[in-house]
Design a protein around this motif. Structure first.
Motif, short mmCIF file in Angstrom:
data_model
loop_
_atom_site.label_atom_id
_atom_site.label_comp_id
_atom_site.label_asym_id
_atom_site.label_seq_id
_atom_site.Cartn_x
_atom_site.Cartn_y
_atom_site.Cartn_z
N PHE A 190 15.57 47.85 51.26
CA PHE A 190 14.89 47.85 49.97
C PHE A 190 15.09 49.21 49.30
N ILE A 191 15.56 49.24 48.06
CA ILE A 191 15.72 50.46 47.31
C ILE A 191 14.47 50.67 46.45
N LEU A 192 13.79 51.78 46.70
CA LEU A 192 12.53 52.03 46.00
C LEU A 192 12.68 52.94 44.79
N SER A 193 13.75 53.74 44.74
CA SER A 193 13.88 54.65 43.61
C SER A 193 15.33 55.07 43.43
N TYR B 112 31.50 66.86 43.52
CA TYR B 112 30.23 66.86 44.24
C TYR B 112 30.44 66.49 45.71
N SER B 113 29.48 66.89 46.50
CA SER B 113 29.38 66.43 47.88
C SER B 113 28.32 65.34 47.93
N ILE B 114 28.71 64.14 48.35
CA ILE B 114 27.82 62.99 48.32
C ILE B 114 27.34 62.67 49.74
N GLU B 115 26.03 62.54 49.89
CA GLU B 115 25.44 62.17 51.18
C GLU B 115 24.48 61.00 50.97
N VAL B 116 24.50 60.05 51.90
CA VAL B 116 23.58 58.91 51.87
C VAL B 116 22.58 59.10 53.00
N GLN B 117 21.31 58.91 52.68
CA GLN B 117 20.25 59.08 53.66
C GLN B 117 19.35 57.85 53.69
N ASN C 128 8.51 55.06 54.59
CA ASN C 128 8.05 55.07 53.21
C ASN C 128 8.38 56.39 52.51
N SER C 129 9.60 56.87 52.75
CA SER C 129 10.14 58.06 52.09
C SER C 129 9.52 59.36 52.55
N GLU C 130 8.82 59.35 53.67
CA GLU C 130 8.28 60.59 54.20
C GLU C 130 9.38 61.47 54.79
N ASN C 131 10.30 60.87 55.51
CA ASN C 131 11.39 61.60 56.14
C ASN C 131 12.69 60.82 55.96
N PHE C 132 13.77 61.55 55.73
CA PHE C 132 15.08 60.95 55.55
C PHE C 132 16.05 61.53 56.57
N THR C 133 16.95 60.69 57.05
CA THR C 133 18.02 61.12 57.94
C THR C 133 19.35 60.65 57.39
N PRO C 134 20.43 61.44 57.60
CA PRO C 134 21.74 61.05 57.06
C PRO C 134 22.29 59.80 57.73
N PHE D 292 15.73 46.24 60.53
CA PHE D 292 15.03 47.18 59.67
C PHE D 292 14.26 46.42 58.61
N ASN D 293 13.05 46.84 58.38
CA ASN D 293 12.24 46.26 57.32
C ASN D 293 11.74 47.40 56.42
N ASP D 294 11.85 47.23 55.13
CA ASP D 294 11.38 48.24 54.18
C ASP D 294 12.07 49.58 54.36
N ALA D 295 13.35 49.56 54.62
CA ALA D 295 14.12 50.81 54.65
C ALA D 295 14.35 51.29 53.22
N VAL D 296 14.42 52.60 53.06
CA VAL D 296 14.68 53.22 51.77
C VAL D 296 15.97 54.01 51.86
N ILE D 297 16.86 53.78 50.92
CA ILE D 297 18.14 54.47 50.88
C ILE D 297 18.16 55.39 49.67
N ARG D 298 18.66 56.60 49.86
CA ARG D 298 18.83 57.49 48.72
C ARG D 298 20.20 58.17 48.80
N ILE D 299 20.70 58.56 47.63
CA ILE D 299 21.99 59.26 47.53
C ILE D 299 21.74 60.65 46.97
N ILE D 300 22.27 61.65 47.64
CA ILE D 300 22.16 63.02 47.17
C ILE D 300 23.55 63.50 46.76
N ALA D 301 23.67 63.99 45.55
CA ALA D 301 24.93 64.55 45.05
C ALA D 301 24.73 66.05 44.85
#
Length: 379
Positions: free
Chosen positions: A7-10, A55-60, A65-71, A104-113
């Motif tokens: 699930f993408i939350l933001s 840019y250097s692109i990383e996916v985490q 619930n977005s408290e901690n992210f890992t690559p 996985f349930n309710d995983a959050v994915i984010r992209i950092i550029a």
């Protein structure tokens, strides 16, 4: 067979300490394939930035619930180093290989550029030949025949907010500038007119919408440009700040004779293109351009704002610092500056003549002062 649910939350805005505010990661879409392959398709956009091109692109991923992210590591496509800004970027994630037999349930994915590589410093120069002309000073002094006995090059356009921001980021990284309150400061080695010391280069601040002026500000980690004003000429820069950028790139400010030679050559014109001015040539008070009563993008007027050698925008928009300084009875001497700018009254064309100029304190920082740089060509 386990099913992997994401699930993408933001949508993530850039976080790195080396980023300009204009660049954003947008339109992030993550979709797991339903064919049992355990592959995940990720698409995203990176908006154009005024300073960085790569840019250097990383996916985490976060499972709390977005408290901690890992690559995430099992990735291919537009990820890692050297990714250009643009739309429809694509990443393939082999979820099954990275996390076999895990649900996985309710995983959050984010992209950092993270801004990785500056857009190349590719200032556009015009080469000026040696020549003789009648120098004119609007104050009536120092008029006379001048012979420039060397060739030199000068920027075709005024230094922009994006270019000055790029300089500040690089100089800050090299320890050559510091942040002191709302000012960027640095050291000047001194000369026959100005004492050695630390001086303000640039006044940080928020944009002034009333006058269509972009600004450079400091967000605690880096310098950022007001969105939409990267290609407008930099203002709020002192003579010292103009000198410092030139020194950093092995360039210099033009002196007052070089500046006028570049503007009108030996034509005797009042303006780079002739004896009259209109809103088709330059930006001045109530000239009618879309950024009226503020700065316009450099080269907005194209060939209509061009002088005999091809240098553009030398009247209107912003006045420009020169390298010529002079003795003054005050505690600090003054340096030369052209006057015609966006706030000049076009109803009196004299205000915009090329030879309208004056000496100002090099510490002066105003919303109508900018500059361009030059370099002597050694044959």
């Amino acid at each position: 067979m386990n099913r992997f649910t994401l699930f993408i939350l933001s949508v993530l805005v850039l976080f790195s300490s080396l980023l300009s505010q204009e660049a954003q990661v947008t339109n992030v879409v993550v979709a797991q394939r339903t064919d049992g392959s355990k592959l995940v398709d990720i698409t995203y956009d990176i908006t154009e930035d005024a300073v960085f091109c790569f840019y250097s692109i990383e996916v985490q991923m976060s499972l709390d619930n977005s408290e901690n992210f890992t690559p995430i590591s099992q990735l291919s496509g537009d990820v890692g180093l050297g990714i250009e800004w643009g739309n429809d970027k694509y990443i393939l994630w082999n979820l099954g290989e990275e996390f076999p037999n895990i649900f996985f349930n309710d995983a959050v994915i984010r992209i950092i550029a993270e801004g990785q590589i500056f857009c190349a410093v590719t200032f556009d120069f015009v080469t000026l030949p040696e020549g003789e002309f009648t120098y004119l000073n609007g104050n009536g002094d120092d008029n006379g025949v001048i012979f420039i006995n060397y060739t030199f090059k000068i920027m075709k356009y005024e230094v922009t907010n994006a270019e000055y921001t790029e300089y500040l980021i690089a100089a800050y990284d090299d320890g050559l500038v510091q942040i002191a309150g709302n000012s960027v400061t640095g050291h000047y080695p001194g000369d026959e007119y100005i004492a050695e010391g630390d001086y303000t280069y640039y006044a940080l601040g928020e944009p002034n919408d009333a006058y269509n002026l972009g600004r450079i500000s400091w967000n605690g980690t880096t310098f950022i440009v007001t969105p939409g004003y990267g290609d407008h000429p930099v203002t709020y820069v002192s003579w010292f700040g103009a000198w410092a950028m030139g020194d950093y790139y092995g360039l210099r400010l033009p002196n007052k004779y070089e500046w006028q030679w570049a503007a009108i050559g030996n034509t005797g014109f009042y303006f780079p293109w002739g004896y009259n001015i209109s809103g088709e040539n330059a930006n001045y008070r109530d000239s009618g351009d879309p950024w009226d009563n503020g700065t316009t993008p450099v080269n907005y007027f194209g060939v209509n704002g061009e002088g005999p050698f091809g240098v553009r925008d030398m009247t209107g928009n912003v006045g420009e610092w020169n390298s010529t300084c002079a003795d003054n009875s005050d505690s600090i001497n003054k340096c030369y500056h052209s006057l015609g700018n966006y706030s000049s009254n076009g109803e009196n064309p004299f205000n915009l003549y090329i030879f309208r100029n004056s000496y100002y304190y090099p510490t002066d920082i105003q919303d109508d002062k900018g500059f361009r740089l030059a370099k002597t060509i050694i044959n």
